[in-house]
Design an enzyme around this catalytic site. Structure first.
Site, PDB file in Angstrom:
ATOM      1  N   LEU A 120     137.679 -44.007  55.881  1.00  0.00           N
ATOM      2  CA  LEU A 120     137.550 -44.849  57.117  1.00  0.00           C
ATOM      3  C   LEU A 120     138.491 -44.483  58.215  1.00  0.00           C
ATOM      4  O   LEU A 120     138.389 -44.959  59.562  1.00  0.00           O
ATOM      5  CB  LEU A 120     137.690 -46.285  56.897  1.00  0.00           C
ATOM      6  CG  LEU A 120     136.673 -46.877  55.940  1.00  0.00           C
ATOM      7  CD1 LEU A 120     136.830 -48.254  55.355  1.00  0.00           C
ATOM      8  CD2 LEU A 120     135.100 -46.855  56.602  1.00  0.00           C
ATOM      9  N   SER A 121     139.616 -43.727  57.818  1.00  0.00           N
ATOM     10  CA  SER A 121     140.777 -43.516  58.798  1.00  0.00           C
ATOM     11  C   SER A 121     140.834 -42.316  59.442  1.00  0.00           C
ATOM     12  O   SER A 121     141.416 -41.334  59.072  1.00  0.00           O
ATOM     13  CB  SER A 121     142.082 -43.926  57.886  1.00  0.00           C
ATOM     14  OG  SER A 121     143.281 -43.893  58.784  1.00  0.00           O
TER      15      SER A 121
ATOM     16  N   ASN B  67     143.782 -39.707  59.993  1.00  0.00           N
ATOM     17  CA  ASN B  67     144.525 -39.376  58.685  1.00  0.00           C
ATOM     18  C   ASN B  67     143.684 -38.419  57.647  1.00  0.00           C
ATOM     19  O   ASN B  67     142.633 -38.672  57.247  1.00  0.00           O
ATOM     20  CB  ASN B  67     144.522 -40.900  57.829  1.00  0.00           C
ATOM     21  CG  ASN B  67     145.451 -40.909  56.837  1.00  0.00           C
ATOM     22  OD1 ASN B  67     145.290 -40.045  55.775  1.00  0.00           O
ATOM     23  ND2 ASN B  67     145.910 -42.222  56.169  1.00  0.00           N
TER      24      ASN B  67
ATOM     25  N   GLU C 146     150.804 -51.125  65.066  1.00  0.00           N
ATOM     26  CA  GLU C 146     150.713 -50.866  63.713  1.00  0.00           C
ATOM     27  C   GLU C 146     151.907 -51.226  62.580  1.00  0.00           C
ATOM     28  O   GLU C 146     152.135 -50.604  61.669  1.00  0.00           O
ATOM     29  CB  GLU C 146     150.501 -49.345  63.588  1.00  0.00           C
ATOM     30  CG  GLU C 146     149.143 -48.803  64.460  1.00  0.00           C
ATOM     31  CD  GLU C 146     147.893 -48.987  63.387  1.00  0.00           C
ATOM     32  OE1 GLU C 146     147.939 -48.395  62.460  1.00  0.00           O
ATOM     33  OE2 GLU C 146     146.810 -49.097  64.163  1.00  0.00           O
TER      34      GLU C 146
ATOM     35  N   HIS D 163     151.255 -42.062  62.050  1.00  0.00           N
ATOM     36  CA  HIS D 163     152.435 -42.953  62.260  1.00  0.00           C
ATOM     37  C   HIS D 163     153.621 -42.091  62.115  1.00  0.00           C
ATOM     38  O   HIS D 163     153.820 -41.256  61.601  1.00  0.00           O
ATOM     39  CB  HIS D 163     152.213 -44.053  61.114  1.00  0.00           C
ATOM     40  CG  HIS D 163     151.204 -45.065  60.895  1.00  0.00           C
ATOM     41  ND1 HIS D 163     150.600 -45.396  60.009  1.00  0.00           N
ATOM     42  CD2 HIS D 163     150.727 -45.472  62.158  1.00  0.00           C
ATOM     43  CE1 HIS D 163     149.660 -46.245  60.221  1.00  0.00           C
ATOM     44  NE2 HIS D 163     149.728 -46.385  61.469  1.00  0.00           N
TER      45      HIS D 163
ATOM     46  N   ASN E  98     144.352 -41.491  49.527  1.00  0.00           N
ATOM     47  CA  ASN E  98     143.801 -42.248  50.479  1.00  0.00           C
ATOM     48  C   ASN E  98     144.634 -42.289  51.975  1.00  0.00           C
ATOM     49  O   ASN E  98     144.419 -42.963  52.715  1.00  0.00           O
ATOM     50  CB  ASN E  98     143.481 -43.690  49.863  1.00  0.00           C
ATOM     51  CG  ASN E  98     142.127 -44.193  50.448  1.00  0.00           C
ATOM     52  OD1 ASN E  98     141.415 -43.534  51.274  1.00  0.00           O
ATOM     53  ND2 ASN E  98     141.747 -45.527  50.290  1.00  0.00           N
TER      54      ASN E  98
ATOM     55  N   CYS F 240     154.491 -45.996  52.902  1.00  0.00           N
ATOM     56  CA  CYS F 240     153.228 -46.666  53.273  1.00  0.00           C
ATOM     57  C   CYS F 240     153.087 -48.245  52.375  1.00  0.00           C
ATOM     58  O   CYS F 240     152.711 -49.272  53.100  1.00  0.00           O
ATOM     59  CB  CYS F 240     152.105 -45.923  53.190  1.00  0.00           C
ATOM     60  SG  CYS F 240     151.844 -44.945  54.440  1.00  0.00           S
TER      61      CYS F 240
END
Length: 445
Positions: free
Chosen positions: A21-22, A25, A174, A248, A362, A368
């Protein structure tokens, strides 16, 4: 009074899956649709927490968001019983169902930005949950994350909780993944370094992948936290590395106390940015600015290994350690660099490799998975003691994972209403283990 950095790690939720979904990334997209192992993921995360506690560090646990998010699904027009909502969403909007099943709250570096009491004008610890507005699967976390933080840090005499910033592109936030605090010790006021990807008053921005943190968001957090403007820096991330998968700042830089380790391509107009940091730092101990050259570690190798998404921690017996993902040992340039670094004349004298492969696949490394909270002795005692990890809680949570989690999960399993029941049952029991009260609003029908 002594202050400590407490790492509050996100507990991996029972719906951990690889949905890809990212956008932006690289690891998340590369492993999309593969089978995940939620049980292994949670046990790997707990193993990392316990390893740090065994080093003598203070370690906490943050509960995951409840997934699937039925509230969001119902707000988007899926009606009926829980089973009917899941089945309809799987048929009509499977991508939306994936977002509502995401276990992404495990990456608590994005949960919030925290300012310790020794930095704030009212001498309280300030929390602002991140709105995570760039991605739907993360934007739906903010309200529950806020309740979880309030249940862990509930004493109003010590803690101040702010609402997330508005869900608007101007204020994309974020969390602590884009915030570094540099100080000569945890006990003293520090320099808050906010790194942003985009300033809406400037045309300097990435062209391929989105910049998730805005300068406007960082400035709003600094104001809300009552930070001294003289102790705040706002530095732009290099848009070119964002386009290479550095979504990030903590994928390209990491700081702890008086040490800042960063890649030579981390920041826009880097020489000027580094000078600003050096000039703004006011600590009595010298500041160690360690710039990693492209020749030593390329941006590509940094993203592949997540060397900068390691944890940099101060050890109780002196010196610092890098808590690195085991993937760093598989990239020759990275392993060579880390081997040389611990022999160099810096406070970093140890490298510890840990296996967090399920999270890494992931797109999230050791850094993280944790939210750093600097607390005084009093503030630590005022926190929810049920969320502080010791050997008993570690074993209790391992047994809880073994009882409730699946060994394998694919995107097709998300259409199974039984997964919802399993997840909610597990989290209901977890809320009792961690004494969280009513943080979950399951809204079952």
């Amino acid at each position: 009074m002594n202050y400590y950095e407490v790492n509050f790690d996100g507990l991996v939720g029972p719906t951990h899956n690889y949905a890809g979904l990212s956008y932006g990334n690289v690891a998340s997209k590369a492993n999309a649709k593969k089978f995940s192992n939620p049980k292994q993921a949670a046990l790997q995360g707990l193993g990392k927490m316990f390893a740090l506690s065994q080093l003598g560090l203070h370690q906490g646990v943050l509960a995951p968001n409840a997934r699937p998010d039925l509230k969001t699904l119902r707000s988007l027009g899926f009606a009926g019983s829980d089973k009917q909502v899941i089945v309809k969403a799987a048929q009509v909007e499977p991508q939306l169902l994936k977002a509502c099943y995401s276990a992404s709250s495990m990456w608590t570096a994005n949960a919030a930005t925290i300012s310790p009491s020794c930095d704030t004008q009212d001498n309280k610890v300030h929390f602002t949950p991140a709105n995570l507005s760039n991605k739907l699967h993360r934007a739906i976390e903010a309200d529950t994350t806020a309740r979880i933080l309030q249940s862990v840090f509930h004493d109003e005499a010590f803690f101040v909780h702010h609402s997330p910033l508005p869900q608007h592109p101007l204020f994309g936030d974020e969390g602590a993944a884009n915030h570094t605090r540099l100080a000569d010790s945890y006990n003293h006021a520090g320099l808050a370094v906010f790194v942003y990807g985009q300033d809406n008053r400037s045309e300097v921005r990435p062209t391929k992948f989105p910049a998730r943190q805005t300068r406007q968001a960082s400035e709003a957090v600094a104001r809300s936290h009552m930070l001294n403007p003289d102790n705040c820096l706002f530095i732009q991330q290099n848009p070119n590395v964002i386009d290479q998968g550095v979504f990030h700042n903590d994928v390209i830089a990491i700081g702890n106390e008086n040490v800042f380790l960063f890649h030579e391509q981390a920041f826009y107009e880097q020489q000027a940015a580094v000078k600003h940091i050096r000039d703004a730092y006011k600590g009595s101990r010298p500041l160690h600015l360690i710039e990693v050259s492209e020749a030593d570690v390329s941006v590509e190798d940094a993203v592949q290994s997540y060397i900068f998404n390691s944890q940099l921690v101060s050890l109780p017996n002196g010196g610092m350690a890098i808590i690195a993902p085991s993937e760093c040992q598989k990239v020759d340039s990275v392993e060579s660099y880390l081997s040389a670094l611990k022999q160099a004349s810096t406070p970093i004298n140890e490298v510890i490799y840990l296996d967090v492969k399920q999270s890494m696949q992931n797109g999230g490394g050791p850094a993280c998975l944790r939210l750093r909270v600097v607390l005084s002795e009093q503030e630590l005692k005022a926190s929810n003691q049920s969320c502080l990890l010791d050997e008993t809680l570690y074993h209790t949570l391992c047994l809880w994972v073994e009882k409730h989690y699946r060994d394998q999960l694919s995107e097709y399993d998300l259409a199974d209403p039984q997964l919802l029941t399993e997840s909610y049952t597990a989290l209901d029991e977890l809320s009792q283990i961690l004494a969280l009260g009513s943080v979950y609003d399951f809204q079952r029908v």
